[in-house]
Design an enzyme around this catalytic site. Structure first.
Site, PDB file in Angstrom:
ATOM      1  N   TRP A  50      43.648  49.133  36.798  1.00 19.50           N
ATOM      2  CA  TRP A  50      42.644  49.543  36.912  1.00 19.50           C
ATOM      3  C   TRP A  50      41.558  49.521  38.019  1.00 19.50           C
ATOM      4  CZ3 TRP A  50      38.543  45.021  36.909  1.00 19.50           C
ATOM      5  CH2 TRP A  50      38.910  43.772  37.572  1.00 19.50           C
ATOM      6  N   ASP A  51      42.421  48.947  39.040  1.00 18.75           N
ATOM      7  CA  ASP A  51      41.793  49.031  40.551  1.00 18.75           C
ATOM      8  C   ASP A  51      41.215  50.583  40.927  1.00 18.75           C
ATOM      9  OD1 ASP A  51      43.969  47.175  39.994  1.00 18.75           O
ATOM     10  OD2 ASP A  51      44.328  47.071  42.230  1.00 18.75           O
ATOM     11  N   GLU A 106      43.477  36.541  35.969  1.00 16.36           N
ATOM     12  CA  GLU A 106      44.845  36.537  34.996  1.00 16.36           C
ATOM     13  C   GLU A 106      45.314  35.030  35.394  1.00 16.36           C
ATOM     14  OE1 GLU A 106      46.697  39.128  37.760  1.00 16.36           O
ATOM     15  OE2 GLU A 106      45.741  40.982  36.793  1.00 16.36           O
ATOM     16  N   LYS A 152      41.235  33.305  39.576  1.00 21.86           N
ATOM     17  CA  LYS A 152      42.067  33.983  40.502  1.00 21.86           C
ATOM     18  C   LYS A 152      41.068  34.994  41.191  1.00 21.86           C
ATOM     19  CE  LYS A 152      46.032  37.244  41.180  1.00 21.86           C
ATOM     20  NZ  LYS A 152      46.574  38.375  40.350  1.00 21.86           N
ATOM     21  N   GLN A 153      40.301  35.378  40.829  1.00 31.93           N
ATOM     22  CA  GLN A 153      39.265  36.337  41.250  1.00 31.93           C
ATOM     23  C   GLN A 153      37.962  36.480  40.386  1.00 31.93           C
ATOM     24  OE1 GLN A 153      42.421  39.277  40.084  1.00 31.93           O
ATOM     25  NE2 GLN A 153      40.803  40.711  39.808  1.00 31.93           N
TER      26      GLN A 153
END
Lengths: 686, 686
Positions: B284-285, B426, B539-540
């Site tokens: 998806w980046d 994630e 995580k992000q």
């Protein structure tokens, strides 16, 4: 098998093995539903896991698990300088609920007999004699798994009063000694707590005094008489298999000593009254494996077990609210309030020593359906409508409300689904559409509809009062719709019912193969990354248990296909597993398949072969659900008993070496005897 | 920072550190979207991770992960007996996409320059000179993470032909040497594969021959000219911050060299063309962090990236079917077919050495919504309606169909929910109602409705053909209903949007604190039992990323509250994280908060400070999403660009030391220059 029985009613061991201390503590249990006394010797204390567990008296040391309290031990008696044990024999008389021991130490010989009165639940009797003078007292240094619970308020040789630290429960243990001669005595020990009455000290004193006055023979005879009545109701006679006969009788003994006859605020913990394992909590075990036994042999006990769930309904309501649902979400680990004392981190990971997130508490939603199952079965078998107006109707309806609020509708498939649950097979957490859970919930919804209809019909006033308070009737339509459209997994082309969505895509292996992958012997196979989680290996009967409960919904071919599919994949890591396999196999006309599982369930507390550790946690103790399962296997399995509105039928499936099986049940208020031989069945009023 | 730049266009290192070989391979990347050539030296081979990665050429060694193929390395040139390195300088010219090196060995000095032609994607040029005679050849022993892929069909000094073992792709590498003097030469290296044409050997020979004939200057000039055009479109000028200027330019360089200009069957892997990490797969980046950059600076590239998703729609359909859904379920790790090459066991548990079940593949459903987001944004910004009839309408509609089939309806709450998903964070797998996912899916459903309406209006014939084939219009009603009733978590009383159901009840701690609990340095924090899974540590960016995309839905107070809440809880374990924090902070009028994150994202490939290991797995390489994120942070963050139907506006939020920011965009087919100063904004047609 590590047993030796002197007669059909006596369990006996004739050597003293220090390694067997914990096991023998379980094997020689005495109890009366109020308390359970571990079968350690009089001279034993906390290191030997001596225990006098009080049913329903819970307490928590800050930061530790909440657990039941062991009372100060009034049996405690020692002879100084006894030396090493030279000879030892210990006997349990199942018929009379008495333990006796004779031990020759290097320097003294001790004999004793004890009972925990079935006639007076606060009373224990001890007859003790030794060849040298002994000191008897009340030991307040008791066994605890999760820290010491007592502040000692008062202590003397014949009276100890303590207060528990969280709940402030006062426990009074008082004793009276009646000397027989210089080295022998009778001791009458009484326990009362502030949960029982306002002045437990006075009550305990008076109870011991009265017992001493009545004398050993009389209080013993009263105790024996209750056991005689218990056995008259529940005994099962197996002709042709002494080993099975003894194991089954022993199972019933263990189960009966846990049964709360004196209170409808108590139930039976998963490890009976044998200790604080599993927090002394009440699990679904009671409803699925014990209540059905009592409903047919001693309905008053079954009623108490059911009312325990009714009295703890508010705890279940709080749990539902906590997780954002409506209705009642019954606890995975229920104590006196019904709140769930299971933690979200119930296991420790052996590889990292970190607490492991487990989903017993928040996802094992089937408990409420199990409660409904027990209630309805009890009602069907006893005809006791009053249980509904005493709380069971409200409980059933709140369970249905919960299930509707838990469920989701899948438009694409035009059905309701139950997502993110844990079924009986706890090795697979957070699964979707667990077959057992879905089928049980359908039953619960249908039952709730039926119970409210029944109530409206038979007690409209009560119904309207209830309905005004809780508004159930507005929701009945949604329960009906959900019951009709709830997804129940069908057998696939091979007849297999998938345990949950995607189960059949998991790695197909066996428990034996998984054992070869084990790194640490007691590592947990479930949880976030356990060995079984990514495989088809299951902890315990799940689909097979469902098939046992709903056997009329499925063809014999389907039932057989599932038994044969799941059996080699089942680890039987739970003591609840074997009896389901036994019952289903017997009903399939495969009593010899069933026999192994029957013996496994019936001997679990004799062999001590169940799991003792889960991760680093001791989980030993007695197994009342397996005990109940042994009776269910004999009666519903080998005898093929079926009870419905039409009456009682039996379709025997006896193991080939059994000549006959004979037992009594109570149905709709009448006692029946059932005598089954390989080719004949007799059912007659007793 | 470990960089040293000789000028604003040159990246330079002036010592040789063996430990930096892998990093410098990434830092000195050359590429043209067809191939990526790692910045190792001519004398380096597989041990130094030399690599000529072919975009879109995947192959699998049995039992290993499927990965992109490195072509035989035509740059390979060695001088025997060179001795140790005494002095070394290596330069990357960003403006012209050329790498040069000068190395003094004990016994020889080597100079070279190389480029990977932007004008002719099959061509590399090498100019090499040394003080002693060198041997140049084509090295077929190439770097592989997952086993050797080649059968060598033919090998000579100037021609190597290999065939990959799974796919049977023929790769031909042919070279022509043009001597300059006895120890210097030009080398023209060509690569063709059987994916490009029927006779790759002939094509490669001819390509090198023609290049040699044209000569170094000419092929070099053609290459330079393309780069010049690229920079004319995309360069950003920062006045007042040379370090930021260089880092951003370097980011754009890294991103541009990965862009497939020559094919609409390719996209950009998560690690660019720097190696086989993450299976060379497209994530998806691309859609979230790269396509938006190209859509505004080079729409033809964005169009290719979108068409890659359209051409791989059948793979996404197969994945949906595999998991029992309808429509298209885009892959977590997409290769040339769109099938998902992510495995269910994508990480190895360091404590048990067992494969760990992870849910990247089956639960990260947001990918399809991200694809829809990229498509719609591209269309809005370019006005290119043809993309819909070239496949995008079908892709968008199949995504909506998938989401409807994935969703559940909660009667109790009168809403649709998305259960059991993994969001961008994630570390928390299998969550319910991830705010990012739900909001993106709502967008995807609304977009699908809108696209079909647009299509019906603008190309009714196409619409009806499509609809006859796929029956979308029957389902539009259900998409509309779901979009309207899909649960979008609202800010709570403190303004916080809960990342997923129950997130705020998790242990509240920080990444720093979690680090103190780490037992093994590279242990995975997610999965079944990772350290972060039971905490609020993410995580992000997840909610913050959502707020960045849908900022007009929320008040500045809410956006600020969430930035401040989530920021200290974010580990930034993904290179996608920093730019979301940068953009949101800049838009909150906190450019100095944003600056740290901007520099983190803009320097990721210069510092090499990103994670290199996930469990035991090497995950190093370049970070094109972070590169794109650097541009997004500058343009949408610091410049505060907003583009909508009304036109272009900019609301500058420059870091305090920036004097101005200047960049170009293309919007609706016209080029604009935007020049932002702290207090002024100029937007003009270029």
């Amino acid at each position: 098998m590590n047993t030796k029985y002197a007669s059909e009613w006596i369990y006996c061991v004739s050597e003293f093995l220090p390694d067997d201390l914990a096991l023998n503590g379980n094997r020689f249990m005495l109890g009366n539903g109020y308390m359970g006394v571990r079968g350690t010797l009089e001279e034993h204390g906390e290191n030997e896991l001596a225990g006098v567990m009080l049913n329903g008296g819970y307490d928590q040391v800050p930061g530790r698990w909440r657990e039941p309290v062991n009372a100060p031990n009034g049996l405690f008696t020692v002879v100084d300088g006894a030396g090493e044990i030279v000879r030892h024999e210990q006997r349990l008389d199942l018929r009379r609920g008495r333990m006796a021991r004779e031990t020759e130490y290097e320097n003294v010989t001790v004999e004793s007999e004890r009972f925990v009165s079935m006639a007076n639940v606060h009373l224990m009797g001890l007859k003790y004699s030794s060849t040298r003078s002994a000191k008897t007292s009340i030991d307040s240094k008791v066994w605890n798994i999760n820290g010491s619970h007592f502040h000692i308020l008062e202590t003397s040789l014949d009276e100890v009063v303590v207060k528990t630290q969280e709940q402030g429960i006062i426990i009074a243990v008082c004793s009276e000694i009646e000397p027989i001669d210089e080295t022998s005595f009778y001791k009458y020990i009484s326990i009362y707590t502030s949960l029982d009455c306002d002045d437990p000290v006075a009550a305990a004193r008076e109870n011991s005094r009265a017992a001493k006055e009545a004398g050993w023979e009389k209080v013993g005879a009263e105790h024996d008489a209750v056991w005689e009545k218990i056995w008259a109701r529940c005994d099962v006679k197996i002709e042709g298999d002494d080993e099975a006969q003894f194991a089954l009788r022993y199972s019933l003994y263990q189960l009966q000593l846990t049964a709360p006859r004196h209170s409808d605020r108590l139930s039976i913990p998963a490890r009976g009254l044998s200790g604080q394992v599993y927090k002394g909590a009440v699990f679904w075990d009671t409803e699925m494996f014990m209540t059905p036994f009592f409903a047919l042999t001693d309905p008053a006990v079954a009623r108490n077990l059911i009312l325990y769930r009714c009295h703890t309904l508010d705890g279940a309501r709080r749990k539902a609210t906590e997780y954002g649902f409506r209705g009642a979400f019954y606890a995975w680990e229920s104590q006196e309030t019904g709140d769930d004392f299971c933690t979200h981190f119930n296991v420790t990971d052996l590889f990292t020593d970190r607490p492991m997130r487990t989903y017993f508490r928040d996802k094992q939603i089937h408990v409420g359906a199990d409660v409904v199952y027990a209630i309805w079965t009890y009602y069907e078998q006893t005809g006791d409508f009053s249980v509904f107006t005493d709380g069971a109707a409200e409980a059933v309806a709140e369970c249905a409300r919960f299930f509707h609020s838990y469920a989701y509708y899948k438009e694409d498939k035009v059905r309701y689904e139950l997502l993110d649950v844990v079924g009986p097979d706890e090795y697979h957490e957070r699964v979707h559409n667990n077959a057992f859970t879905n089928r049980m919930v359908k039953f619960a919804l249908e039952t709730a509809v039926q119970v409210l209809e029944l109530l409206r019909e038979r007690d409209p006033e009560f119904f309207h009062t209830l309905d005004r308070q809780f508004g159930f009737s507005e929701e009945v339509g949604s329960w009906k719709k959900m019951a009709a459209e709830l997804y129940i997994p069908s057998p696939n082309e091979k007849g297999i019912i998938e345990q949950f969505d995607g189960y059949l895509k998991l790695e197909d292996t066996t428990p034996e193969e998984l054992k070869t992958r084990v790194i640490k012997p007691t590592e947990y196979w479930g949880g976030g990354h356990g060995l079984a989680t990514t495989t088809q290996v299951l902890k315990q009967a799940d689909v097979v248990l469902m098939l046992n409960l709903f056997r009329s919904d499925y063809s014999a071919e389907v039932i057989k296909a599932n038994w044969e599919y799941y059996e080699p994949r089942t680890e039987h890591g739970s003591s609840l597993s074997a009896c389901a396999y036994a019952m289903v196999a017997a009903n399939l006309g495969k009593p010899d398949w069933a026999y192994t599982y029957f013996m496994k369930t019936a001997t679990v507390d004799l062999t001590g072969k169940s799991k003792l550790y889960l991760g680093p946690l001791y989980i030993g103790g007695t197994h009342p659900a397996a005990n109940g399962g042994a009776w269910l296997s004999a009666v519903f399995g080998f005898a093929g008993l079926q009870i419905n509105a039409a009456g009682i039928t039996a379709t025997p499936n006896l193991p080939s070496h059994w000549k006959s099986l004979k037992f009594g049940i109570e149905w709709q208020g009448k006692a029946y005897q059932i005598h089954v031989k390989p080719d004949t069945v007799r059912v007659y009023e007793a």
